[in-house]
Every structure is written in structure tokens, then in C-alpha cells.
Design an enzyme around this catalytic site. Structure first.
Site, short mmCIF file in Angstrom:
data_model
loop_
_atom_site.label_atom_id
_atom_site.label_comp_id
_atom_site.label_asym_id
_atom_site.label_seq_id
_atom_site.Cartn_x
_atom_site.Cartn_y
_atom_site.Cartn_z
N GLU A 213 0.56 -7.38 8.18
CA GLU A 213 0.60 -5.91 8.08
C GLU A 213 1.68 -5.40 7.13
O GLU A 213 1.68 -4.23 6.76
CB GLU A 213 0.79 -5.27 9.46
N PRO B 183 0.83 -1.22 0.00
CA PRO B 183 0.00 0.00 0.00
C PRO B 183 0.86 1.27 0.00
O PRO B 183 0.37 2.34 -0.36
CB PRO B 183 -0.81 -0.10 1.30
N ASP C 1 -5.52 0.45 -26.49
CA ASP C 1 -6.47 0.35 -25.40
C ASP C 1 -6.76 1.71 -24.76
O ASP C 1 -5.98 2.63 -24.84
CB ASP C 1 -5.93 -0.58 -24.31
N ARG D 85 0.12 -7.78 -20.97
CA ARG D 85 -0.58 -7.24 -22.14
C ARG D 85 0.31 -6.39 -23.04
O ARG D 85 0.00 -6.20 -24.21
CB ARG D 85 -1.80 -6.41 -21.71
C1 9D3 Z 1 -2.78 0.47 4.70
C2 9D3 Z 1 -3.36 -0.55 5.61
N1 9D3 Z 1 -2.41 -0.95 6.66
C3 9D3 Z 1 -2.64 -0.03 7.79
C4 9D3 Z 1 -2.60 -0.56 9.12
C5 9D3 Z 1 -2.58 -2.38 7.00
C6 9D3 Z 1 -2.52 -3.26 5.81
C7 9D3 Z 1 -3.67 -3.77 5.24
C8 9D3 Z 1 -3.63 -4.62 4.14
C9 9D3 Z 1 -1.30 -3.59 5.25
C10 9D3 Z 1 -1.25 -4.45 4.15
C11 9D3 Z 1 -2.41 -4.95 3.61
C12 9D3 Z 1 -2.36 -5.86 2.45
N2 9D3 Z 1 -2.34 -5.09 1.18
C13 9D3 Z 1 -1.36 -5.26 0.30
O1 9D3 Z 1 -0.50 -6.09 0.52
C14 9D3 Z 1 -1.33 -4.46 -0.90
C15 9D3 Z 1 -2.19 -3.42 -1.39
C16 9D3 Z 1 -3.37 -2.81 -0.85
O2 9D3 Z 1 -3.92 -3.16 0.22
N3 9D3 Z 1 -3.96 -1.80 -1.58
C17 9D3 Z 1 -3.46 -1.35 -2.75
N4 9D3 Z 1 -2.37 -1.88 -3.28
C18 9D3 Z 1 -1.75 -2.90 -2.60
S1 9D3 Z 1 -0.36 -3.67 -3.11
C19 9D3 Z 1 -0.31 -4.68 -1.80
#
Ligand code: 9D3
Length: 258
Positions: free
Chosen positions: A123, A96, A176, A161
Site C-alpha cells: 500500500e 500515487p 517531440d 530521452r
Molecule cells: C491509490 C491507491 N491506494 C489506495 C488504497 C492503494 C495503492 C494502490 C497501488 C497504493 C499503491 C499502489 C501502487 N502504485 C504505485 O506505487 C504508483 C502509482 C500508481 O498506482 N499510479 C500512478 N502513479 C504511480 S507511481 C507509483
């Protein structure tokens, strides 16, 4: 038997190896992997666990909720992935906190010949693993999903792609939506009348110039209405303005007939 190098070799570190069948077995990407144009090696970090529970995660230093994936486990799994596909692979972690995936990034990643994707659960990853081993962290958008697998599969699909030969003759990735910065126009197929609604006359006219104009006008209209951020235009310039006018699509214009 002809055995030739894949054009794009992926490896993925994942606790859920079978999930990747979704990419390698079905549809356009399935064909790319089954034909050998792309290849995937899956490496399960669970195989690197050293305790009797098979642990790959531990509690965060400093306290707080959730668990963190351990650097030694991830490092060992990455070492095996590098042995499998090559030490020169670019290493991407799905996170994230990463840069947001878009068409431009997908296209640039398709220029690589080897990509290792690290998909996390819990996490996140121990920061020391990221700093020592990861070239780029990639996010798929500003929403939370439960792990890195779906984001990794999304990235594999979007990148594959752009590999020459992955798309059939139907169209090229460059044609696309998003590649030309516009959303697709509305599309219709048989029947000509559905519950009283007719297909727009121009699409039945056989006038290919008029059809191309109608499609561009509707693509611009849809993009203005829904995704003006994609345009980077303050207003529609000529000759597109004339096109929108011709089809009564100018913004704020309720049409000449009302
Ligand atoms: C931002 C959320 N985090 C705050 C406490 C906890 C958390 C939640 C879910 C940390 C990692 C995850 C799992 N998500 C991913 O591995 C992930 C992801 C995503 O949740 N949203 C957008 N892109 C991606 S790429 C990997």
C-alpha cells in the site's frame, strides 16, 4: 578500453530487479544503457530483511487493509544505493500521492547527474522514510497500477530521452509532441493507396512549405479536438486560423463543401 562517466546515473530500489531489463535492454533506452551514456544500479530491499521470512513490510498502525514498506529496510537499501552511485543523488519515490510526471518535470530531472528511484509494492511507504529521505514523490497519472516499477521505468525512459545523445539523429526530445504543446499530426507511408484510401495529395506534392502548413494545421486540429487542455488557448489566433481555414479544419465548420 575507454571508460567514461555516465551522463545520467540511476539507482532503483525494487523488489523486482529483473523488471528493469525492459528499460536497459531494449530500444532507444537499451542503447543508452548499453553504450554507458546512462547507467542503472538496482538495489533490492529484500536484501535488508532481518527476519527468517525476508519481510520488508508490516501491518499499518491504526489498522486497515494491506501492508506498509518498513522505514529501516528502505533506509538501509537507500544507504547502499547512495554508496553505489553517490550520496549527492536526488531521491524520488514513485507514489500515487506524488506530483504528476509531465514533459517539463522529465526535462528538469534530466539536468541531474544522479537519480535514485524508490519503487514500492503493497500500500505504500512508512511516512517517516518519505520525510527523512525522499526529495520528491512522483506519480505517473490518475490511475492505479500494482506497484512503482512500471512508473519508475516510465520515468527513466521519459527522462533519458532528454539526455543529449540518447536519441539518435532522428529527432530531438524538444521536437517531440508535448514539447511544443501540440499533438502529432497524422502520418503516412507506402503504399500510396491502401484499400482505396489515398495519402493526402499535399504530402506527395513536394511543396515543403505547404506540407509544413498542413502538418501544423492538423496538429492544432487534433489538439483542439482531443486535448484542448494542452493549448491554453481560448481560440485559434492568426496566422494559425488561416491555416485551419485553408485545410477546412476550423472547429464547428462543417466545411465549405457540405
Ligand atoms: C491509490 C491507491 N491506494 C489506495 C488504497 C492503494 C495503492 C494502490 C497501488 C497504493 C499503491 C499502489 C501502487 N502504485 C504505485 O506505487 C504508483 C502509482 C500508481 O498506482 N499510479 C500512478 N502513479 C504511480 S507511481 C507509483
Amino acid at each position: 578500453m575507454s571508460m567514461t562517466e555516465p551522463r545520467l546515473q540511476f539507482a532503483v530500489l525494487t523488489l523486482f530487479p529483473e523488471a528493469f531489463d525492459a528499460v536497459t535492454r531494449w530500444g532507444v533506452t537499451g542503447r543508452a544503457f548499453e553504450s554507458g551514456l546512462c547507467a542503472l544500479h538496482v538495489q533490492n530491499p529484500r536484501d535488508e530483511a532481518t527476519d527468517r521470512h525476508g519481510s520488508v513490510d508490516d501491518r499499518p498502525y491504526g489498522g486497515g487493509p494491506g501492508m506498509v514498506m518498513q522505514a529501516p529496510i528502505l533506509s538501509a537499501a537507500l544507504g547502499k544505493a547512495r554508496l553505489a552511485i553517490g550520496a549527492d543523488a536526488k531521491v524520488l519515490a514513485l507514489s500515487p500521492q506524488g506530483v504528476k510526471l509531465d514533459a517539463k518535470l522529465a526535462q528538469s530531472l534530466a539536468l541531474e547527474s544522479k537519480l535514485i528511484l524508490v519503487a514500492g509494492r503493497y500500500e505504500g511507504f512508512d511516512q517517516r522514510f518519505i520525510e527523512r529521505e525522499v526529495d520528491l514523490e512522483v506519480s505517473v497519472g490518475d490511475f492505479v497500477v500494482s506497484g512503482g516499477e512500471l512508473p519508475a521505468m516510465l520515468l527513466m525512459d521519459a527522462v533519458a530521452r532528454w539526455v543529449p545523445g540518447v536519441l539518435g539523429h532522428e529527432c530531438s526530445a524538444a521536437e517531440d509532441s508535448f514539447s511544443d504543446g501540440l499533438l502529432d499530426c497524422p502520418q503516412y507511408t507506402r503504399p500510396e493507396v491502401f484499400q482505396g484510401d489515398r495519402v493526402p495529395d499535399v504530402l506527395l506534392s513536394g511543396d515543403h512549405g505547404a506540407i509544413a502548413d498542413w502538418r501544423r494545421a492538423h496538429s492544432i486540429k487534433a489538439t483542439l479536438d482531443r486535448r484542448p487542455d494542452l493549448l491554453g488557448w481560448e481560440e485559434v489566433a492568426e496566422p494559425d486560423r488561416k491555416l485551419l481555414e485553408k485545410w477546412d479544419l476550423l472547429p464547428g465548420d462543417r466545411g465549405r463543401h457540405s
